[in-house]
Design an enzyme around this catalytic site. Structure first.
Site, PDB file in Angstrom:
ATOM      1  N   LYS A  65       0.836  -1.513  -0.182  1.00 56.12           N
ATOM      2  CA  LYS A  65      -0.011  -0.067   0.070  1.00 56.12           C
ATOM      3  C   LYS A  65       0.814   1.474  -0.006  1.00 56.12           C
ATOM      4  O   LYS A  65       0.608   2.218  -0.707  1.00 56.12           O
ATOM      5  CB  LYS A  65      -1.052   0.132   1.207  1.00 56.12           C
ATOM      6  CG  LYS A  65      -2.003  -0.920   1.123  1.00 56.12           C
ATOM      7  CD  LYS A  65      -2.819  -1.104   2.514  1.00 56.12           C
ATOM      8  CE  LYS A  65      -3.857  -2.446   2.330  1.00 56.12           C
ATOM      9  NZ  LYS A  65      -4.379  -2.303   3.686  1.00 56.12           N
ATOM     10  N   GLN A  84      -4.216  -0.428  10.129  1.00 60.15           N
ATOM     11  CA  GLN A  84      -4.182  -1.676   9.430  1.00 60.15           C
ATOM     12  C   GLN A  84      -4.883  -2.777  10.600  1.00 60.15           C
ATOM     13  O   GLN A  84      -4.441  -2.929  11.740  1.00 60.15           O
ATOM     14  CB  GLN A  84      -2.686  -2.229   9.280  1.00 60.15           C
ATOM     15  CG  GLN A  84      -2.364  -3.419   8.540  1.00 60.15           C
ATOM     16  CD  GLN A  84      -2.910  -3.489   7.069  1.00 60.15           C
ATOM     17  OE1 GLN A  84      -3.261  -2.482   6.577  1.00 60.15           O
ATOM     18  NE2 GLN A  84      -3.210  -4.641   6.464  1.00 60.15           N
ATOM     19  N   ASP A 107     -11.233   2.682   4.665  1.00 61.70           N
ATOM     20  CA  ASP A 107     -11.155   1.247   4.874  1.00 61.70           C
ATOM     21  C   ASP A 107     -12.636   0.581   5.198  1.00 61.70           C
ATOM     22  O   ASP A 107     -13.007  -0.468   5.052  1.00 61.70           O
ATOM     23  CB  ASP A 107     -10.374   0.745   6.223  1.00 61.70           C
ATOM     24  CG  ASP A 107      -9.412  -0.389   5.688  1.00 61.70           C
ATOM     25  OD1 ASP A 107      -9.283  -0.560   4.441  1.00 61.70           O
ATOM     26  OD2 ASP A 107      -8.781  -0.979   6.459  1.00 61.70           O
TER      27      ASP A 107
END
Length: 335
Positions: A65, A84, A107
């Protein structure tokens, strides 16, 4: 059958879905949008990433990423925030995710976004990246979803549950299998679309697959081997294997994603898409930092200066920079 595999099906080599090629096409499309933003506003979308802990698979994705983000993130202003997952067990994951400003939840894990994903007639501000990538692969490869029997193996908040909700929104008939499911093999065998997201290496065997079914394998499993210096062994040429036994399933499936090179690149591409879309809204003035107005939501509170670092810092965060209402990350080696 869920699909056929004519030679002119885009992004497929035989019956193998080329996730890298699909992701590259999406990045190309996003690059055009970013260039237009740069020309119009003199800025590009920015993304902050936070990683905690030492999971091999999580670190692999963050490294990927970061490489992609550098192409878009020439400006320090943050328009999207990614924590994450998974976090260490002693950290309250819901509290950390809930602290992210709703309008920066690229996300898609904020309870507001997940809630709207589950509601008929509503759409989230952001859709979780990996599940959205799974659907994108099916659609870009011309694999029909509407009216098909779909089985999601796994019920995690990160992949399994949102993937099931997305399939439902696409009018598939969805069954969720999990660790307490009885006769899982029999259930999977009826599926025309399978999303494998159990986190168990090579769980799904070729004998489980209905001929012609489409398999989207989300699994990224390191096979532990204490005799190896790395702590895990290679399977063929790969350090990671999927939840489906690829060598068996590829002989039966109408379409299948490899591991690596299938869903992984799509997760990153979907993150970039979410970031570019929200970045455009910030740059145009449609969104303001620290505020959000929605038809059925209240303005989310600012990120408290001490709330998240107190929780994550205790775990030895690899990356973290915090300011009121704004979270940024500065990558550094762990001491």
């Amino acid at each position: 059958m869920a699909t056929s595999t004519p030679s002119d099906v885009p992004f497929m080599n035989g019956n193998v879905i080329d996730g890298k090629a699909v992701a590259a096409k999406i990045r190309e499309e996003l690059g055009v949008q970013v260039a237009a933003m740069k020309a119009k506003y003199g800025k590009v979308p920015g993304l902050a990433v936070v990683i905690v802990g030492e999971r091999k698979d999580s670190q692999t994705y963050v490294r990927m990423k970061r490489k992609v983000v550098r192409g878009f993130n020439a400006n320090p202003e943050v328009h999207g925030i990614l924590v994450q997952l998974p976090l260490p067990k002693h950290i309250d994951e819901a509290a950390v995710l809930g602290a992210i400003s709703l309008e920066k939840d690229v996300d898609g894990f904020h309870p507001f976004n997940i809630g709207r994903l589950c509601m008929k007639g509503r759409d989230p501000l952001f859709t979780p990246c990996t599940p959205m990538g799974c659907i994108e692969l099916l659609e870009r490869c011309n694999i029909p979803i509407k009216g098909k029997n779909a089985v999601v193996v796994g019920r995690s908040n990160i992949v399994g549950m949102p993937a099931a909700m997305l399939l439902n929104k696409k009018d598939a008939t969805v069954t969720i299998c999990h660790s307490r499911t009885q006769n899982m093999e029999e259930i999977v065998r009826k599926a025309e679309i399978i999303i494998a997201a159990a986190g168990q290496a090579q769980l799904i065997k070729g004998s489980w697959i209905k001929p012609g079914a489409a398999i989207i394998d989300v699994g990224t499993n390191a096979v532990d081997d204490p005799t190896k210096k790395t702590g895990y062994r290679l399977v063929g040429d790969a350090e990671l294997v999927g939840d489906a036994d690829y060598d068996e399933c590829v002989k039966v499936a109408g379409a299948i994603t490899p591991v690596p090179g299938g869903v992984g690149p799509m997760t990153i591409a979907m993150l970039m898409r979410n970031t570019v879309e929200v970045g455009g809204k910030f740059l145009s003035g449609e969104l303001k930092h620290g505020c959000f107005s929605g038809e059925d939501s209240k303005k989310p509170s600012s990120l408290r200066e001490s709330a998240v670092p107190a929780a994550i810092g205790a775990a030895g965060a690899t990356v973290l920079f915090v300011a009121i209402g704004l979270l940024r990350s500065a990558f550094k080696k762990k001491d």
